[in-house]
Design a protein around this motif. Structure first.
Motif, PDB file in Angstrom:
ATOM      1  N   ARG A 148       0.858  -1.187   0.000  1.00 56.06           N
ATOM      2  CA  ARG A 148       0.000   0.000   0.000  1.00 56.06           C
ATOM      3  C   ARG A 148       0.890   1.231   0.000  1.00 56.06           C
TER       4      ARG A 148
ATOM      5  N   MET B 175      -5.447   4.795  -2.597  1.00 55.82           N
ATOM      6  CA  MET B 175      -6.371   3.703  -2.864  1.00 55.82           C
ATOM      7  C   MET B 175      -6.443   3.452  -4.374  1.00 55.82           C
TER       8      MET B 175
ATOM      9  N   THR C 167     -11.287  -7.072  -9.522  1.00 54.30           N
ATOM     10  CA  THR C 167     -11.574  -8.113  -8.531  1.00 54.30           C
ATOM     11  C   THR C 167     -12.864  -7.855  -7.763  1.00 54.30           C
TER      12      THR C 167
ATOM     13  N   GLN D  67     -20.550  -6.613  -3.888  1.00 55.01           N
ATOM     14  CA  GLN D  67     -20.119  -5.208  -3.966  1.00 55.01           C
ATOM     15  C   GLN D  67     -20.728  -4.536  -5.199  1.00 55.01           C
TER      16      GLN D  67
ATOM     17  N   PRO E 120     -14.449  -2.921   9.177  1.00 58.03           N
ATOM     18  CA  PRO E 120     -13.258  -2.319   8.599  1.00 58.03           C
ATOM     19  C   PRO E 120     -12.762  -3.096   7.377  1.00 58.03           C
ATOM     20  N   GLY E 121     -12.458  -2.366   6.309  1.00 56.98           N
ATOM     21  CA  GLY E 121     -11.840  -2.982   5.137  1.00 56.98           C
ATOM     22  C   GLY E 121     -12.768  -3.835   4.292  1.00 56.98           C
ATOM     23  N   THR E 122     -14.068  -3.669   4.447  1.00 52.45           N
ATOM     24  CA  THR E 122     -14.989  -4.488   3.641  1.00 52.45           C
ATOM     25  C   THR E 122     -15.241  -3.868   2.270  1.00 52.45           C
ATOM     26  N   GLY E 123     -14.662  -2.710   2.015  1.00 48.70           N
ATOM     27  CA  GLY E 123     -14.764  -2.113   0.683  1.00 48.70           C
ATOM     28  C   GLY E 123     -15.864  -1.070   0.555  1.00 48.70           C
ATOM     29  N   LYS E 124     -16.296  -0.505   1.671  1.00 48.95           N
ATOM     30  CA  LYS E 124     -17.374   0.499   1.590  1.00 48.95           C
ATOM     31  C   LYS E 124     -16.958   1.698   0.757  1.00 48.95           C
ATOM     32  N   THR E 125     -15.757   2.218   1.065  1.00 51.86           N
ATOM     33  CA  THR E 125     -15.296   3.389   0.319  1.00 51.86           C
ATOM     34  C   THR E 125     -15.153   3.041  -1.156  1.00 51.86           C
ATOM     35  N   ALA E 126     -14.558   1.875  -1.405  1.00 53.81           N
ATOM     36  CA  ALA E 126     -14.379   1.453  -2.798  1.00 53.81           C
ATOM     37  C   ALA E 126     -15.744   1.380  -3.488  1.00 53.81           C
TER      38      ALA E 126
ATOM     39  N   GLN F  18     -17.305   1.596  14.345  1.00 53.33           N
ATOM     40  CA  GLN F  18     -16.189   2.549  14.260  1.00 53.33           C
ATOM     41  C   GLN F  18     -16.588   3.955  14.707  1.00 53.33           C
TER      42      GLN F  18
ATOM     43  N   ARG G 289      -8.983  -5.941   3.822  1.00 51.26           N
ATOM     44  CA  ARG G 289      -7.761  -5.234   4.230  1.00 51.26           C
ATOM     45  C   ARG G 289      -7.012  -5.960   5.347  1.00 51.26           C
TER      46      ARG G 289
ATOM     47  N   GLU H 219      -5.284   3.241   5.068  1.00 46.40           N
ATOM     48  CA  GLU H 219      -4.684   1.934   5.317  1.00 46.40           C
ATOM     49  C   GLU H 219      -3.188   1.967   5.054  1.00 46.40           C
TER      50      GLU H 219
ATOM     51  N   ARG I  87      -6.256  -0.706  10.621  1.00 48.37           N
ATOM     52  CA  ARG I  87      -5.736   0.029   9.457  1.00 48.37           C
ATOM     53  C   ARG I  87      -4.706  -0.754   8.675  1.00 48.37           C
TER      54      ARG I  87
HETATM   55  N1  LIG Z   1     -13.154  -6.796  -4.271  1.00 41.82           N
HETATM   56  C1  LIG Z   1     -11.995  -6.355  -3.859  1.00 41.82           C
HETATM   57  N2  LIG Z   1     -10.858  -6.782  -4.411  1.00 41.82           N
HETATM   58  C2  LIG Z   1      -9.645  -6.360  -3.996  1.00 41.82           C
HETATM   59  N3  LIG Z   1      -9.471  -5.455  -3.039  1.00 41.82           N
HETATM   60  C3  LIG Z   1     -10.578  -4.983  -2.450  1.00 41.82           C
HETATM   61  C4  LIG Z   1     -11.889  -5.396  -2.817  1.00 41.82           C
HETATM   62  N4  LIG Z   1     -12.764  -4.729  -2.064  1.00 41.82           N
HETATM   63  C5  LIG Z   1     -12.056  -3.930  -1.251  1.00 41.82           C
HETATM   64  N5  LIG Z   1     -10.743  -4.077  -1.479  1.00 41.82           N
HETATM   65  C6  LIG Z   1      -9.628  -3.385  -0.839  1.00 41.82           C
HETATM   66  O1  LIG Z   1      -9.797  -3.436   0.557  1.00 41.82           O
HETATM   67  C7  LIG Z   1      -9.286  -2.260   1.162  1.00 41.82           C
HETATM   68  C8  LIG Z   1     -10.347  -1.662   2.039  1.00 41.82           C
HETATM   69  O2  LIG Z   1     -11.352  -1.080   1.254  1.00 41.82           O
HETATM   70  P1  LIG Z   1     -12.127   0.217   1.734  1.00 41.82           P
HETATM   71  O3  LIG Z   1     -11.179   1.238   2.221  1.00 41.82           O
HETATM   72  O4  LIG Z   1     -13.078   0.572   0.666  1.00 41.82           O
HETATM   73  O5  LIG Z   1     -12.886  -0.418   2.980  1.00 41.82           O
HETATM   74  P2  LIG Z   1     -13.855   0.316   4.020  1.00 41.82           P
HETATM   75  O6  LIG Z   1     -14.949  -0.645   4.272  1.00 41.82           O
HETATM   76  O7  LIG Z   1     -14.209   1.661   3.540  1.00 41.82           O
HETATM   77  O8  LIG Z   1     -12.896   0.364   5.273  1.00 41.82           O
HETATM   78  P3  LIG Z   1     -12.953   1.268   6.619  1.00 41.82           P
HETATM   79  O9  LIG Z   1     -14.343   1.267   7.134  1.00 41.82           O
HETATM   80  O10 LIG Z   1     -12.036   0.527   7.531  1.00 41.82           O
HETATM   81  O11 LIG Z   1     -12.427   2.594   6.252  1.00 41.82           O
HETATM   82  C9  LIG Z   1      -8.858  -1.347   0.025  1.00 41.82           C
HETATM   83  O12 LIG Z   1      -7.485  -1.478  -0.172  1.00 41.82           O
HETATM   84  C10 LIG Z   1      -9.617  -1.870  -1.143  1.00 41.82           C
HETATM   85  O13 LIG Z   1      -8.953  -1.604  -2.342  1.00 41.82           O
END
Ligand SMILES: Nc1ncnc2c1ncn2[C@@H]1O[C@H](COP(=O)(O)OP(=O)(O)OP(=O)(O)O)[C@@H](O)[C@H]1O
Length: 759
Positions: A83, A87, A93, A98, A116-122, A405, A455, A545, A574
């Motif tokens: 990292r 982002m 993937t 999602q 955390p890290g489930t990809g919400k922001t993405a 969080q 993450r 992260e 993180r």
């Molecule tokens: N389908 C996927 N394939 C690969 N990487 C992914 C996938 N979904 C999420 N990620 C990666 O996981 C990491 C966490 O994603 P993101 O920041 O969107 O999570 P979040 O739910 O917003 O986390 P937080 O609540 O902790 O801030 C990022 O590096 C993102 O690129």
């Protein structure tokens, strides 16, 4: 190749066995340099019903454990990449669940809850791109709101990489005018609650009105002689003109003036022979008597003026806040009035109140958008949520967050309350009614969950899990696809004066290979600097992260107000590779179930534990904990408690604040210290006497002797002899808040600066 945003690709990606559409096979390929390294079939649909032959499979049908295994295997390479602080997009993937949310076509508010890290922001950012690509909204229609500048930096490249340009991303606090001051925590809590909106509205309604009307009446009417004609409007009519109808205050003001002048003009025409005098209306309008009554019953108001009066005039505040805020909350709001309006130190919370007042007064508001994407939404306060709702009257939002969080001023128990603020707003009636009345039963929102973590390594998630369960027992804890290995969590307990040095050298050890390292420190720790790592506070790392995280003194982070435990959970989650904890003071009990056991060899937790009648003792404990909880609801109590905590941290100590019975326990140079804090009215002797009793109970509950015991008051004791009595009769020291500092015998010991004895 068709873009991922097109309906056809989305359909292909989201097809299931039950609803395959035209899809027969969905095969995922992992390629390297144009060579297919591996593949797996996510979905295989038989050609016609009843046809056998190929195995029928669908990811959606797989047992979760198998699914995670598969994902892990398949995503590993992507997840393993270093990292670099920015982002990336996840187009290649992205997972079905999602993409389903990215391409959700339902109207209203879409809430995406995920650990955390489930990809919400993405998901939120890909959704922006999808909404634009499919012409559901245009660029200027959308606004993305993130928690802080560092976060915006972190996600800055995602939209351009998706080919999406020109969408505004803004840091949440920048939505409001720049603050000129900072409020103490108790004032912030009140100003950010939904009840403040009622107080503001009442602050306007308190101005003028029927009370002011009576001053202009004679014999039950407003009357004067105008150009030889006697004009009169009865009180009952005037009160009708004053009745508050929908619309902003200034529209009401205008309406009152118009109706009054209409009535006076009609009276003039009745009384006068000059029936067709077209200029008379204007002349009546300008008449000083008319101007006076209008300005008195519906005075000209500015938002600044109303808020300033509420915050500096106790009597005016009491009239607006009775039944809404208790005495303590009203006291928390009051501050000294500055000589000039321009000198008022408007805080961020004040700026939000001012925006609400401007809306109430003029009906105008901030720029509006057709769709908002709000990240880290769990940290919005009710007043901020109302303000965001005003920016998006269509009620079309993507709301991303994780209740576990939460670390803001307000804790939402579930998503419904917040969502309903967004879903139910249609301009004016928000100000007219209490939130619960307006939005009950509104079905304009949908909640979806993301449950797979991409993450944080599994071992780190396991370490943080007990904390998550305490913070939000009803939200789903994510399953991590990322294997961590034995080194994923390292806990280093060191001497107090070695904490900073250990953290820095650990960061240096971990850096290299292009891996990012963050050292996360409690508020107020400024001495740590590192060439190998980013050093940041827990509240600055939200949404970010790093490959490796070195976390300093979790107990200190946990005790920060407001929401320290939530901040700690954020900080713990993180990393993509490893988490190192460097600490001296005991870990918060939520993180370390052995904390209590560790304390057993220390003086506080020894005597008599076995010999107690356990059920009776438990009942006593329950009772004590309940009354301690009640005490902690008092803002004054909490403000005194945390001032002392902050003084102890400043002395480089590690006070424990999360005991359910003891207000503060702290190991200092003079030994183990136990503090009992008093709230409002606590400076009078009867309250002090109660506190002594409580302190003894707490000491018993905590299991043993303390070296020093303190009763802590919000101000100087009313009875000057109180301190002597406490010292001589009970061996307890009395200390108190003294303006911005502290007083009392033995204060040096109490604040952890001296090693002498008071008892
Ligand atoms: N389908 C996927 N394939 C690969 N990487 C992914 C996938 N979904 C999420 N990620 C990666 O996981 C990491 C966490 O994603 P993101 O920041 O969107 O999570 P979040 O739910 O917003 O986390 P937080 O609540 O902790 O801030 C990022 O590096 C993102 O690129």
């Amino acid at each position: 190749m068709a873009s991922w945003q097109t309906p056809r690709v989305v359909q292909w990606m989201t097809a299931t066995l039950n609803e395959p559409g035209e899809v027969r096979l969905r095969r995922r390929l992992a390629c390297q340099g144009g060579i297919v390294r591996k593949y797996y079939d996510e979905l295989v649909v038989p050609r016609s019903s009843g046809e056998d032959g190929q195995a029928v499979a669908s990811v959606a049908d797989e047992p979760p454990a198998r699914r995670i295994e598969r994902l892990r295997d398949f995503l590993l390479e992507d997840l393993e990449r270093a990292r670099d602080g920015r982002m990336r997009d996840i187009v290649e993937t992205i997972q079905r669940e999602q993409l389903m949310l990215v391409a959700d076509r339902r109207n209203g508010v879409l809430v995406i809850q995920g650990g955390p890290g489930t990809g919400k922001t993405a998901v939120g950012l890909h959704r922006v791109s999808w909404l634009l690509y499919n012409n559901i909204f245009r660029r200027g229609d959308m606004l993305v709101v993130g928690p802080h500048r560092g976060f915006l930096e972190h996600v800055r490249e995602v939209l351009p990489r998706l080919g999406t340009h020109g969408v505004t991303l803004v840091e949440r606090d920048r939505l409001w005018d720049e603050p000129r001051g900072v409020d103490p925590l108790p004032a912030r809590l009140v100003k950010s609650s939904a009840r403040m909106a009622t107080v503001l509205r009442r602050g306007i309604e308190q101005q003028g009105g029927t009370r002011a009307l009576t001053r202009h009446l004679k014999d039950g009417a407003f009357a004067f002689v105008f150009e030889g004609a006697f004009l009169s409007v009865p009180q009952a009519d005037l009160e009708k003109f004053l009745a508050w109808e929908s619309g902003a205050y200034n529209a009401q003001r205008l309406a009152f003036g118009t109706r009054l002048v209409d009535a006076l003009t009609a009276a003039y025409h009745d009384a006068s022979s000059r029936r067709h005098d077209s200029g008379v209306r204007k002349r009546i309008e300008r008449h000083p008597q008319v101007k006076r009554i209008v300005n008195s019953v519906r005075p000209r108001l500015s938002a600044e003026q109303v808020l300033r009066d509420l915050l500096t005039d106790a009597e005016f505040l009491r009239r607006a806040a009775t039944g809404v805020l208790d005495d303590g909350e009203q006291a928390a709001l009051l501050r000294e009035r500055r000589e000039r309006m321009t000198e008022e130190p408007w805080s961020l919370e004040d700026q939000i109140c001012l925006e609400e007042l401007r809306h109430l007064l003029n009906g105008d508001g901030p720029p509006r958008y057709r769709h908002l994407v709000v990240d880290e939404a769990q940290d919005l306060t009710p007043m901020q949520a109302r303000s965001l709702a005003r920016r998006c009257p269509s009620g079309s939002l993507t709301v991303l967050g994780d209740l576990a969080q939460s670390s803001g001023l307000h804790r939402w128990n579930d998503w419904s309350e917040l969502s309903q603020v967004f879903a139910g707003v249609d301009g004016w009636h928000l100000e007219q009614l209490e939130l619960s009345q307006v939005f009950a039963g509104v079905d304009g929102w949908h909640l979806e969950q993301l449950t797979i973590g991409y993450r944080v390594p599994r071992e780190v998630m396991d370490f943080a899990a007990p904390l998550a369960r305490v913070l939000a027992p009803n939200t789903r804890f994510p399953e991590s696809v990322r294997p961590g290995g034995e080194e994923a969590v390292t806990v280093l307990r060191v001497a107090a004066d070695e904490v900073d040095g250990t953290a820095v050298s650990r960061a240096a050890e971990l850096s290299g290979d292009g891996r990012s390292v963050a050292v996360i420190v409690p508020d107020g720790v400024t001495g740590i600097g590192s060439d190998d790592a980013r050093v940041l506070r827990a509240d600055e790392c939200r949404g970010l992260e790093f490959d490796h995280v070195v976390l300093v003194e979790p107990a200190a982070i946990a005790s920060q107000e407001p929401g320290g435990l939530g901040e700690l959970y954020v900080a713990l989650t993180r990393c993509t590779q490893s988490l190192t904890i460097v600490h001296h003071s005991p870990l918060p009990r939520e993180l370390d179930p052995t904390t209590e056991a560790t304390l057993e060899d220390e003086p506080m937790t020894t005597a008599g534990a076995e010999s107690r009648d356990e059920s009776g003792f438990q009942a006593f404990l329950d009772d004590l904990e309940r009354s301690v909880r009640e005490e902690r609801e008092c803002h004054v109590h909490e403000s005194v408690r945390y001032s002392l905590v902050s003084a102890l941290f400043a002395a480089r100590l590690a006070p424990v604040t999360d005991s359910p019975t003891a207000d503060i326990v702290c190991e200092g140079p003079a030994g183990r210290m136990l503090y009992e804090v008093l709230g409002e009215g606590g400076h009078a002797y009867p309250a002090i006497r109660q506190a002594v009793l409580r302190l003894m109970e707490v000491q018993y509950a905590e299991g043993g002797q303390a070296d020093h015991r303190f009763v802590v008051l919000p101000r100087e004791p009313e009875q000057p002899w109180a301190a002597d009595v406490l010292r001589d009769a009970f061996g307890i020291a009395l200390i108190w808040r003294d303006g911005g500092s502290w007083s009392g015998e033995g204060i040096g010991i109490a604040l952890g600066r001296e090693a002498g004895g008071v008892e």
